[in-house]
Design an enzyme around this catalytic site. Structure first.
Site, short mmCIF file in Angstrom:
data_model
loop_
_atom_site.label_atom_id
_atom_site.label_comp_id
_atom_site.label_asym_id
_atom_site.label_seq_id
_atom_site.Cartn_x
_atom_site.Cartn_y
_atom_site.Cartn_z
N CYS A 152 86.70 104.21 4.07
CA CYS A 152 85.47 104.71 4.68
C CYS A 152 84.59 105.34 3.60
O CYS A 152 85.05 106.21 2.85
CB CYS A 152 85.81 105.75 5.76
SG CYS A 152 84.35 106.54 6.45
N GLU A 204 85.88 83.20 6.64
CA GLU A 204 84.72 83.57 7.47
C GLU A 204 84.81 82.91 8.85
O GLU A 204 83.81 82.42 9.39
CB GLU A 204 83.40 83.18 6.77
CG GLU A 204 83.20 83.79 5.40
CD GLU A 204 83.02 85.31 5.40
OE1 GLU A 204 82.80 85.90 6.48
OE2 GLU A 204 83.12 85.90 4.32
N GLN A 224 85.00 84.00 11.75
CA GLN A 224 84.20 84.58 12.86
C GLN A 224 82.89 83.83 13.08
O GLN A 224 82.30 83.92 14.15
CB GLN A 224 83.91 86.08 12.61
CG GLN A 224 82.84 86.41 11.58
CD GLN A 224 83.32 86.32 10.12
OE1 GLN A 224 84.49 86.18 9.89
NE2 GLN A 224 82.40 86.41 9.17
N MET A 260 84.65 94.51 6.90
CA MET A 260 84.14 94.06 5.60
C MET A 260 84.69 94.98 4.50
O MET A 260 84.99 96.14 4.76
CB MET A 260 82.60 94.07 5.59
CG MET A 260 81.99 92.92 6.36
SD MET A 260 80.18 92.91 6.29
CE MET A 260 79.88 92.37 4.59
N PHE A 261 84.82 94.46 3.31
CA PHE A 261 85.29 95.18 2.13
C PHE A 261 86.76 95.61 2.24
O PHE A 261 87.18 96.58 1.62
CB PHE A 261 84.39 96.40 1.82
CG PHE A 261 82.93 96.06 1.88
CD1 PHE A 261 82.35 95.23 0.92
CD2 PHE A 261 82.13 96.52 2.91
CE1 PHE A 261 81.01 94.89 0.99
CE2 PHE A 261 80.79 96.18 3.00
CZ PHE A 261 80.23 95.35 2.04
N CYS A 296 84.28 109.39 4.30
CA CYS A 296 85.36 110.38 4.15
C CYS A 296 86.53 109.91 3.29
O CYS A 296 87.41 110.70 2.97
CB CYS A 296 85.87 110.79 5.53
SG CYS A 296 86.71 109.43 6.38
N GLY A 333 89.23 93.29 1.75
CA GLY A 333 90.02 92.38 0.90
C GLY A 333 90.58 91.17 1.63
O GLY A 333 91.60 90.62 1.21
N LYS A 334 89.91 90.71 2.70
CA LYS A 334 90.41 89.55 3.46
C LYS A 334 90.41 88.28 2.60
O LYS A 334 91.40 87.56 2.54
CB LYS A 334 89.57 89.31 4.72
CG LYS A 334 89.58 90.45 5.70
CD LYS A 334 88.77 90.14 6.93
CE LYS A 334 87.29 89.91 6.65
NZ LYS A 334 86.61 91.06 6.05
N THR A 335 89.29 88.03 1.94
CA THR A 335 89.19 86.80 1.15
C THR A 335 90.12 86.88 -0.06
O THR A 335 90.74 85.87 -0.43
CB THR A 335 87.73 86.54 0.75
OG1 THR A 335 86.94 86.52 1.94
CG2 THR A 335 87.56 85.22 0.03
P1 TMP Z 1 83.24 89.53 4.63
O1 TMP Z 1 84.05 90.06 5.74
O2 TMP Z 1 83.86 88.40 3.93
O3 TMP Z 1 82.76 90.59 3.70
O4 TMP Z 1 81.93 88.84 5.25
C1 TMP Z 1 81.47 89.08 6.52
C2 TMP Z 1 80.17 88.35 6.76
O5 TMP Z 1 79.81 88.51 8.14
C3 TMP Z 1 78.99 88.87 5.94
O6 TMP Z 1 78.18 87.79 5.54
C4 TMP Z 1 78.22 89.71 6.93
C5 TMP Z 1 78.48 89.02 8.23
N1 TMP Z 1 78.42 89.83 9.45
C6 TMP Z 1 77.70 89.36 10.54
O7 TMP Z 1 77.10 88.30 10.49
N2 TMP Z 1 77.64 90.11 11.68
C7 TMP Z 1 78.31 91.31 11.80
O8 TMP Z 1 78.24 91.92 12.90
C8 TMP Z 1 79.06 91.79 10.67
C9 TMP Z 1 79.80 93.08 10.76
C10 TMP Z 1 79.09 91.01 9.51
MG MG Z 2 85.24 87.58 2.75
#
Ligand code: TMP
Ligand code: MG
Length: 207
Positions: free
Chosen positions: A150, A94, A96, A22-23, A153, A25-27
């Site tokens: 991170c 998204e 995943q 997350m964070f 750090c 910059g994928k989107t």
């Molecule tokens: P992002 O990668 O676009 O920031 O969004 C990831 C989304 O996935 C956010 O809604 C949080 C969610 N998420 C889960 O549902 N389970 C997880 O284990 C993690 C790390 C993120």
């Molecule tokens: Mg995203």
């Protein structure tokens, strides 16, 4: 381009994956690619899972609030139903969150000549491969791995730290529940410890 991409001239279909924590910059990267394709007057369709209503119901949206219109769908089969024959490029954000059927869906779209760009988390809050992402990465022609910073750090971050007590695979959220960490500062047990702490607070104190 190498020789291995020469079939590109005959059938432009391929799978491209944008992954990272997350964070990272994928989107943003997905939207950048979509804008470039728009300049070239390619026909696009963009999908996201219905469950992702974090910043917008209908748009793909980055943390920085950059948006691109999308079609929210309930599952991978709906993507296959919605894609038009004339569409050149299919974006999926998204990823995943989708069912495993997405693996075959992206494969068949690429085989049908579409450029498929898939963005999603490679690992979950435990640092484990997330849903259908590893298989899609294995089948992709191109993988863009994005890095965040991170928060502990300042080094490149590859993991997503969950900051709240919740053990479910899916927990939609942003900075209130997650932050980016490097391998060294990632603590997959934190969420479990927070849960144990809450439970102990709920226990009646002995007289
Ligand atoms: P992002 O990668 O676009 O920031 O969004 C990831 C989304 O996935 C956010 O809604 C949080 C969610 N998420 C889960 O549902 N389970 C997880 O284990 C993690 C790390 C993120
Ligand atoms: Mg995203």
């Amino acid at each position: 381009m190498t020789d291995s991409f020469s079939r590109h001239k005959i059938n432009p279909g391929w799978i491209e994956v944008i992954v990272g924590c997350m964070f990272s910059g994928k989107t943003e990267e997905l939207i950048k690619q979509l804008h470039r394709a728009q300049y070239a007057r390619r026909s696009l369709q963009v999908f996201k899972p219905l469950i992702d209503n974090r910043y917008s119901e209908n748009d793909v949206a980055s943390h920085k609030q950059t948006t691109f219109p999308s079609e929210p769908v309930k599952d991978s089969v709906e993507i296959l139903r919605q894609v038009k024959r004339t569409t050149d490029i299919v974006g999926i954000d998204e990823a995943q969150f989708f069912d495993d059927g997405l693996i075959d869906v992206v494969e068949s779209l690429a085989n049908a000549g579409k450029r498929v760009i898939v963005a999603g988390l490679d690992t979950d809050w435990r640092g484990e491969p997330f849903g259908c992402m590893p298989q899609i990465m294995a089948k992709a022609e191109v993988i863009h791995k994005q890095y965040a910073i991170c928060v502990v750090c300042g080094e490149p971050a590859t993991r997503t730290q969950r900051l709240v007590s919740n053990n479910s695979e899916i927990l939609v959220g942003s900075t209130e529940s997650y932050e980016a960490r490097c391998r060294q500062h990632f603590d997959p047990e934190l969420s479990l410890r927070l849960g144990a702490l809450e439970t102990s607070k709920d226990l009646p104190t002995s007289p």
